[in-house]
Design an enzyme around this catalytic site. Structure first.
Site, PDB file in Angstrom:
ATOM      1  N   TYR A  55      10.713 -11.430  -5.392  1.00  0.00           N
ATOM      2  CA  TYR A  55       9.837 -11.202  -6.540  1.00  0.00           C
ATOM      3  C   TYR A  55      10.151 -12.298  -7.554  1.00  0.00           C
ATOM      4  CZ  TYR A  55       8.627  -6.628  -4.570  1.00  0.00           C
ATOM      5  OH  TYR A  55       8.176  -5.612  -3.757  1.00  0.00           O
ATOM      6  N   HIS A 129      12.159  -6.202   4.304  1.00  0.00           N
ATOM      7  CA  HIS A 129      10.893  -6.390   3.600  1.00  0.00           C
ATOM      8  C   HIS A 129       9.690  -6.235   4.534  1.00  0.00           C
ATOM      9  CE1 HIS A 129       9.466  -8.276  -0.365  1.00  0.00           C
ATOM     10  NE2 HIS A 129       8.432  -7.725   0.211  1.00  0.00           N
ATOM     11  N   SER A 209       1.848  -0.197  -4.287  1.00  0.00           N
ATOM     12  CA  SER A 209       0.432  -0.376  -4.661  1.00  0.00           C
ATOM     13  C   SER A 209      -0.293   0.963  -4.670  1.00  0.00           C
ATOM     14  CB  SER A 209      -0.274  -1.352  -3.710  1.00  0.00           C
ATOM     15  OG  SER A 209       0.260  -2.640  -3.818  1.00  0.00           O
ATOM     16  N   PRO A 210       0.257   2.001  -5.313  1.00  0.00           N
ATOM     17  CA  PRO A 210      -0.327   3.339  -5.208  1.00  0.00           C
ATOM     18  C   PRO A 210      -1.663   3.506  -5.921  1.00  0.00           C
ATOM     19  CG  PRO A 210       1.448   3.344  -6.797  1.00  0.00           C
ATOM     20  CD  PRO A 210       1.480   2.000  -6.134  1.00  0.00           C
ATOM     21  N   GLY A 212      -3.896   0.801  -5.826  1.00  0.00           N
ATOM     22  CA  GLY A 212      -4.753  -0.204  -5.209  1.00  0.00           C
ATOM     23  C   GLY A 212      -4.307  -1.626  -5.418  1.00  0.00           C
ATOM     24  N   GLY A 213      -3.803  -1.931  -6.605  1.00  0.00           N
ATOM     25  CA  GLY A 213      -3.348  -3.287  -6.888  1.00  0.00           C
ATOM     26  C   GLY A 213      -4.474  -4.210  -7.310  1.00  0.00           C
TER      27      GLY A 213
END
Length: 291
Positions: A55, A129, A209-210, A212-213
C-alpha cells in the site's frame, strides 16, 4: 458495536475494521490528515486495521501504509494492546504496477520489512496477498508456516483465494482468516462458496471493497433500493451496504477504507445496523450495474 471472532484461536473484534490502503496509494491525503483518520476510527471502537507492504505509490515507497499506521498508533492515547494490525506479503509495485511475487524468499524478506515498518517483534496477522501463478501455492503457504514457526507471525491469513485453495492451505497450516472482495456489485465469494466455507470452518472472512470501491462506491447514494432503505432508516447508503455485507455470513467482518474522518465514522456506525429480512431480500434481488 457487534463483535465476531477474527478466526479460530483469535479473539473477537468489532465487525467493522479499517482498511488503510487509500491513505497510501495515488490520491492519498496528507499524512497529518491520514493519521487523524486512523485515530478517529480507533477512538470510535475499531480494533482491526488492515494494511499491506505494497500500500504505497511504487517500489520506492514500500511500507508507507505500515509506517503510517505505526506512527498513528504510537501517537494514539488508547489501549494499543487491543488493536490487531493485519498486513500482507506476496505482491510488488514495480513502477506503480500491482504484481504478484509470492516466492518463499520474497515472503520471508517482505515479512522482515513489515516487522521493521510496524515496529513490532511479531506480526498479529500475516496474509498471503494473492496466489502467484508462477509459484506453487503450497510453497507460498509453506513459507508462511515457516514464519509462524519462527515466531514472526501469530496468525496466518489468505487473500483472493478460492475454497479449493483454502482447503489446500489448511492441509499445511491453520488458517485464521480469508480476505476476499465482497459487495453487491461483486458476489463471487458468495457464489463460489468461500463465505459459507469460512462460516463452516470458523474462519474470519474479511470483506474488502465492501461498498464497491471507486466509482461504484459513488453510485450507491443514487441506487433506488439502497437509497430508499437508507432514507427510511436515517443512515447513509454506504452504511446500508456494509450492513448487507455483514449479513452474508456469521464470520464476515468488513474492512472499509476512508480518506476522511467523516467517512470513517460513518462506516463504524454500520456496526450496529441490522437490516430486516425484507431489506436484505430487496438488495439481494436488485441490479447493481458496474457500467
Amino acid at each position: 458495536m457487534r463483535r465476531r471472532p477474527l478466526g479460530a484461536g483469535a479473539p473477537a473484534v468489532p465487525v467493522v475494521g479499517y482498511g488503510g490502503m487509500h491513505l497510501s496509494i495515488e490520491g492519498r491525503p496528507p499524512e497529518p490528515q491520514a493519521m487523524r483518520v486512523i485515530q478517529a476510527a480507533l477512538d470510535a471502537g475499531v480494533e482491526l486495521i488492515d494494511t499491506a507492504d505494497v500500500y504505497s505509490l511504487d517500489q520506492h515507497d514500500i511500507g508507507h501504509n505500515e509506517r503510517l499506521i505505526a506512527a498513528a498508533l504510537a501517537g494514539w492515547g488508547g489501549d494499543r494492546d487491543r488493536v490487531i494490525v493485519a498486513t500482507k506479503g506476496g505482491a510488488v509495485r514495480p513502477e506503480g504496477r500491482w504484481e504478484s511475487d509470492a516466492r518463499p524468499e520474497q515472503l520471508r524478506a517482505a515479512c522482515d520489512r513489515s516487522l521493521r515498518a510496524l515496529g513490532v517483534e511479531r506480526l498479529d496477522l500475516y496474509q498471503l496477498h494473492a496466489p502467484d501463478p508462477k509459484v506453487p501455492f503450497a510453497d507460498s503457504v509453506g513459507a508462511l508456516a515457516g514464519l509462524r514457526d519462527a515466531g514472526k507471525i501469530r496468525w496466518i491469513g489468505l487473500s483472493n483465494v478460492s475454497v479449493a485453495q483454502v482447503r489446500e492451505a489448511q492441509s499445511i497450516v491453520p488458517v485464521a482468516t480469508v480476505q476476499n472482495r465482497l459487495n453487491p456489485f461483486f458476489r463471487e465469494s458468495l457464489s463460489g462458496g468461500v463465505v459459507s466455507y469460512c462460516a463452516e470452518q470458523a474462519i474470519g472472512f474479511l470483506a474488502y471493497s465492501p461498498t464497491g470501491g471507486g466509482r461504484l462506491n459513488r453510485k450507491l447514494p443514487e441506487h433506488p433500493v439502497v437509497a430508499a432503505i437508507a432514507a427510511r432508516l436515517g443512515v447513509s447508503a454506504h452504511a446500508v451496504v456494509l450492513a448487507w455485507v455483514l449479513a452474508q455470513g456469521p464470520t464476515v467482518i468488513v474492512i472499509p477504507s476512508a480518506r476522511s474522518v467523516e467517512h470513517a465514522l460513518d462506516s463504524v456506525g454500520a456496526g450496529d445496523l441490522v437490516l430486516t429480512p425484507d431489506d436484505l431480500a430487496a438488495i439481494d434481488g436488485a441490479e447493481f450495474s458496474r457500467a
